[in-house]
Design an enzyme around this catalytic site. Structure first.
Site, PDB file in Angstrom:
ATOM      1  N   ARG A  50      -5.063 -16.627  91.817  1.00  0.00           N
ATOM      2  CA  ARG A  50      -5.425 -16.579  90.402  1.00  0.00           C
ATOM      3  C   ARG A  50      -5.254 -17.981  89.804  1.00  0.00           C
ATOM      4  NH1 ARG A  50      -2.049 -11.173  88.523  1.00  0.00           N
ATOM      5  NH2 ARG A  50      -3.246  -9.627  89.754  1.00  0.00           N
ATOM      6  N   ASP A  52      -5.420 -20.903  86.915  1.00  0.00           N
ATOM      7  CA  ASP A  52      -5.151 -20.923  85.477  1.00  0.00           C
ATOM      8  C   ASP A  52      -6.352 -21.432  84.696  1.00  0.00           C
ATOM      9  OD1 ASP A  52      -2.557 -19.985  85.815  1.00  0.00           O
ATOM     10  OD2 ASP A  52      -1.691 -21.996  85.941  1.00  0.00           O
ATOM     11  N   ARG A 202       0.811 -28.264  89.959  1.00  0.00           N
ATOM     12  CA  ARG A 202       0.772 -29.102  88.752  1.00  0.00           C
ATOM     13  C   ARG A 202       2.145 -29.692  88.451  1.00  0.00           C
ATOM     14  NH1 ARG A 202      -1.646 -25.240  84.419  1.00  0.00           N
ATOM     15  NH2 ARG A 202      -1.162 -27.018  83.048  1.00  0.00           N
TER      16      ARG A 202
END
Length: 255
Positions: A50, A52, A202
């Site tokens: 999934r 973002d 990230r």
């Protein structure tokens, strides 16, 4: 109901992420709506990961169950027709076994992160790179990245809203390279593991940028990892430089 694997490419800018949401555009929602144009009714697809809001994909993989025994090529062509004008493309499609699962059958996920180094505003690459005006020391970043390879408790690099049962993961690769892109020098991060925590990549990149900029020493990343404390993490970089590049399976369904 025959099951089909879909290899999906998308530009993440218009979407609130992969996962379907009631009032916001999502990649999953766009594909399910296209499927409903082919076979009326509700459709639920599952993906390998999934992503973002704003995150892109070059090789996301999903699967769907349909009533009709579609030719895979015709299915991909029909979906691409109904996905217009959304920046989503089915780049490959394959018939798979009924128990094959895009997420649970996967054994590896690879991410790419791009940083563009230049002062002039990006035009062609806008929304597809994290743009910085200062240069970065790739050697120092690679030295720092070496502390993250292997099996660790990655609590420091895990979002506070992460739903994973455990912060312990095995990171197989974190390579930092400098390339000369068409728009200017780029720093690219290649990250590979069986699975990832929410915002893990990230968090890695944002922390390593501090090393490359000279604000942190490589050993500071080791100390942050060992702290097992989210507060010890560097800044989390924006999502628009991140790409889900590839998903690996014991047998490639698209081979």
């Amino acid at each position: 109901m025959p099951r089909f694997a879909l290899k999906v490419e998308y530009h993440g800018k218009p979407f609130a992420g992969w996962q379907r949401q009631k009032e916001l555009p999502s990649v999953q929602g766009a594909i399910e709506a296209a499927l409903a144009r082919l076979e009326p009714g509700e459709h639920t697809i599952a993906a390998a990961g999934r992503t973002d809001a704003g995150v892109h994909a070059l090789g996301q993989v999903a699967h769907c169950d349909l009533a009709k025994e579609w030719d895979p090529f015709r299915l991909s062509e029909a979906l691409n027709y109904h996905l217009k004008p959304d920046p989503v493309a089915i780049v490959d499609c394959a018939r798979v076994e009924d128990d094959w699962h895009a997420r649970f059958s996967a054994v590896e996920r690879q991410y790419l992160f791009r940083i563009l180094i230049r002062r002039a505003p990006a035009s062609h690459d806008a929304g597809q790179v994290w743009q910085l005006s200062h240069d970065l020391d790739t050697g120092a970043m690679q030295d720092a990245a070496s502390h993250l390879i292997g099996n660790h408790d990655f609590t420091t690099f895990r979002s506070s809203i992460c739903q994973a049962a455990s912060p312990v993961k095995t990171l197989d690769e974190l390579t930092v390279e400098r390339v000369q892109g068409f728009s200017g020098p780029e720093i690219r991060f290649h990250v590979r593991a069986r699975s990832f925590l929410h915002n893990q990549v990230r968090s890695f990149v944002g922390t390593l940028e501090r090393v490359g900029a000279g604000a942190w020493e490589p050993a500071d990343v080791k100390a942050a990892l060992e702290a097992r404390d989210r507060a010890a993490c560097g800044p989390v970089c924006p999502g628009h430089g991140l790409y889900l590049a590839r998903v690996g399976y014991p047998e490639d369904p698209f081979a």
